[in-house]
Design an enzyme around this catalytic site. Structure first.
Site, PDB file in Angstrom:
ATOM      1  N   ASP A  68       0.729  -1.235   0.070  1.00 45.17           N
ATOM      2  CA  ASP A  68      -0.084  -0.066  -0.120  1.00 45.17           C
ATOM      3  C   ASP A  68       0.928   1.047   0.137  1.00 45.17           C
ATOM      4  OD1 ASP A  68      -2.642  -1.043   0.110  1.00 45.17           O
ATOM      5  OD2 ASP A  68      -2.250  -1.623   2.145  1.00 45.17           O
ATOM      6  N   ARG A  76       3.670   2.771   3.025  1.00 54.77           N
ATOM      7  CA  ARG A  76       4.758   1.943   3.793  1.00 54.77           C
ATOM      8  C   ARG A  76       6.238   1.862   3.716  1.00 54.77           C
ATOM      9  NH1 ARG A  76       0.320   1.474   6.046  1.00 54.77           N
ATOM     10  NH2 ARG A  76      -1.373  -0.224   5.245  1.00 54.77           N
ATOM     11  N   ARG A 134      -7.490  10.490   1.706  1.00 54.97           N
ATOM     12  CA  ARG A 134      -7.180   9.414   1.012  1.00 54.97           C
ATOM     13  C   ARG A 134      -7.979   9.551  -0.318  1.00 54.97           C
ATOM     14  NH1 ARG A 134      -7.662   3.802   4.059  1.00 54.97           N
ATOM     15  NH2 ARG A 134      -6.734   2.953   2.201  1.00 54.97           N
ATOM     16  N   LYS A 164     -10.141   0.919  -5.466  1.00 52.90           N
ATOM     17  CA  LYS A 164     -10.515   0.545  -4.170  1.00 52.90           C
ATOM     18  C   LYS A 164     -11.454   1.714  -3.583  1.00 52.90           C
ATOM     19  CE  LYS A 164      -6.431   1.302  -1.394  1.00 52.90           C
ATOM     20  NZ  LYS A 164      -5.263   0.890  -0.519  1.00 52.90           N
ATOM     21  N   HIS A 165     -12.315   1.502  -2.646  1.00 54.10           N
ATOM     22  CA  HIS A 165     -12.957   0.154  -2.095  1.00 54.10           C
ATOM     23  C   HIS A 165     -14.329   0.121  -2.751  1.00 54.10           C
ATOM     24  CE1 HIS A 165      -9.898   1.777   0.739  1.00 54.10           C
ATOM     25  NE2 HIS A 165      -9.615   0.365   0.810  1.00 54.10           N
ATOM     26  N   HIS A 177     -11.256  -2.084   9.564  1.00 55.23           N
ATOM     27  CA  HIS A 177     -10.363  -2.696  10.113  1.00 55.23           C
ATOM     28  C   HIS A 177     -10.774  -2.930  11.523  1.00 55.23           C
ATOM     29  CE1 HIS A 177      -8.107  -0.445   7.084  1.00 55.23           C
ATOM     30  NE2 HIS A 177      -7.125  -1.429   7.335  1.00 55.23           N
ATOM     31  N   ASP A 248     -10.560  -7.281   0.190  1.00 56.17           N
ATOM     32  CA  ASP A 248      -9.870  -6.638   1.223  1.00 56.17           C
ATOM     33  C   ASP A 248      -9.342  -7.664   2.161  1.00 56.17           C
ATOM     34  OD1 ASP A 248      -8.533  -4.729   2.553  1.00 56.17           O
ATOM     35  OD2 ASP A 248     -10.092  -3.484   2.519  1.00 56.17           O
TER      36      ASP A 248
END
Length: 338
Positions: A68, A76, A134, A164-165, A177, A248
């Site tokens: 990601d 990351r 985002r 996404k998503h 999450h 996901d």
């Protein structure tokens, strides 16, 4: 000589900066198809290049390496990589979306990553903290245009894109999450507000899509990633999408409502996911690898093969190009490490 494995249907992760012997064996399971890397797997470009080489060497056949690397709070790899701004920043500087997509992809490809899970196609409805900046915009036409430009930049560098998503995570406040968000809107509202970026990028040739761990109870009793209605009826038939569908992460709480890990994986596959993510839970990943039958699926294989990166240079060559120097400096200067 044994024949090579196809790209399997499971994406998993590894614990650290190098591989253990056990991880090498798991990577070579016929059902393994990809490894996703996290910040804990990254120290610097040299280390991650070596790690990716080892992952590929452990597999008898092709394997996809993903990360990601959207920019903003979801990036990351940082040390030795250009810091990218959150997607919302490009609304002020639309001319940079294409360049940023190219830069993100070019920097990843030269260390051996095949693709980043980007761009985010969610519309910012002002309520979702997990999406927020985002998203490229709260305006669907602008979001579609900027995300499309970002994807074209990725493609130019040699990288496939993942939108996404699906069908849209921007209208729920909760983080999937941690829990299962519920979006109470009806299908007409979602069509009117959220589907345009997906529709437009699919028309432009989008290679992959990741559904949301969001429940839309007015429309279907299953979260989108486990829903044949969303994946087969709306995405495949209505929108004409023929690329890869990545679930996901099955470890997210948004997936917990549908059963244990093997059951989640079976439901995601049945709904139409080509690749199923099981992250941050190696025991669950191995359960899923063992529980799913090893199947030969030429259509799935073809979709996933399109996700393999096509690097044009090595890292040393990239960093000497005028294009990389200009774009990296421009992005750092414009956004001041935002």
């Amino acid at each position: 000589m044994t024949s090579q494995y196809a790209i399997g249907p499971i994406m998993l992760d590894v614990a650290g900066l190098t591989l253990t012997q056990h991880e090498k064996e798991v990577i070579n399971h016929p059902n393994t198809g990809a490894v996703i890397l996290f910040s804990r797997n990254f120290q610097d470009p040299e280390q991650v290049t070596a790690l990716i080489k080892d992952i590929r060497a452990a597999r008898n056949g092709d394997i996809l390496i993903a990360v990601d690397q959207e920019g903003g709070r979801v990036q990351r790899f940082q040390n030795g990589f250009t810091r990218l701004p959150p997607a919302a920043s490009y609304a002020q500087t639309p001319e940079l979306a294409h360049s940023a997509g190219w830069l993100m992809a070019a920097e990843l490809l030269v260390v051996g990553v095949d693709f980043s899970f980007a761009p985010v196609l969610d519309i910012d409805c002002g309520v979702s903290e997990i999406i927020g900046n985002r998203s490229f915009s709260s305006d669907q036409a602008l979001a579609a245009k900027l995300a499309g430009d970002f994807r074209k930049g990725m493609n130019e560098a040699g990288m496939a894109a993942t939108g996404k998503h699906f069908p849209g995570h921007g209208a729920v406040a909760l983080d999937s999450h941690l829990t299962l968000p519920v979006d109470e809107r009806d299908l007409d509202s979602i069509r009117a507000k959220d589907l345009l970026p997906f529709k437009q990028l699919i028309a432009e040739g989008l290679e992959a899509i990741m559904p949301a761990h969001v429940l839309y109870p007015q429309i279907d009793p299953h979260p989108a990633g486990f829903s044949p209605f969303w994946i087969q009826q709306i995405l495949r038939r209505e929108l004409g999408f023929n690329g890869a569908v990545f679930s996901d992460d099955l470890s997210m709480e948004g997936a917990a409502s549908v059963g244990d890990f093997p059951e989640r994986a079976r439901l995601a596959q049945r709904a139409g996911c080509d690749m199923i993510l099981v992250c941050n839970n190696p025991v669950a990943a191995e359960e899923v690898l063992t529980a799913l039958p090893v199947t030969n699926d030429p259509v799935r294989e073809q979709r996933l093969q399109r996700m393999l990166g096509k690097p044009q240079l090595n890292r040393e060559q990239l960093m000497k190009t005028e294009k990389w120097l200009q774009i990296s400096n421009l992005i750092q200067h414009t956004y001041n490490h935002a």
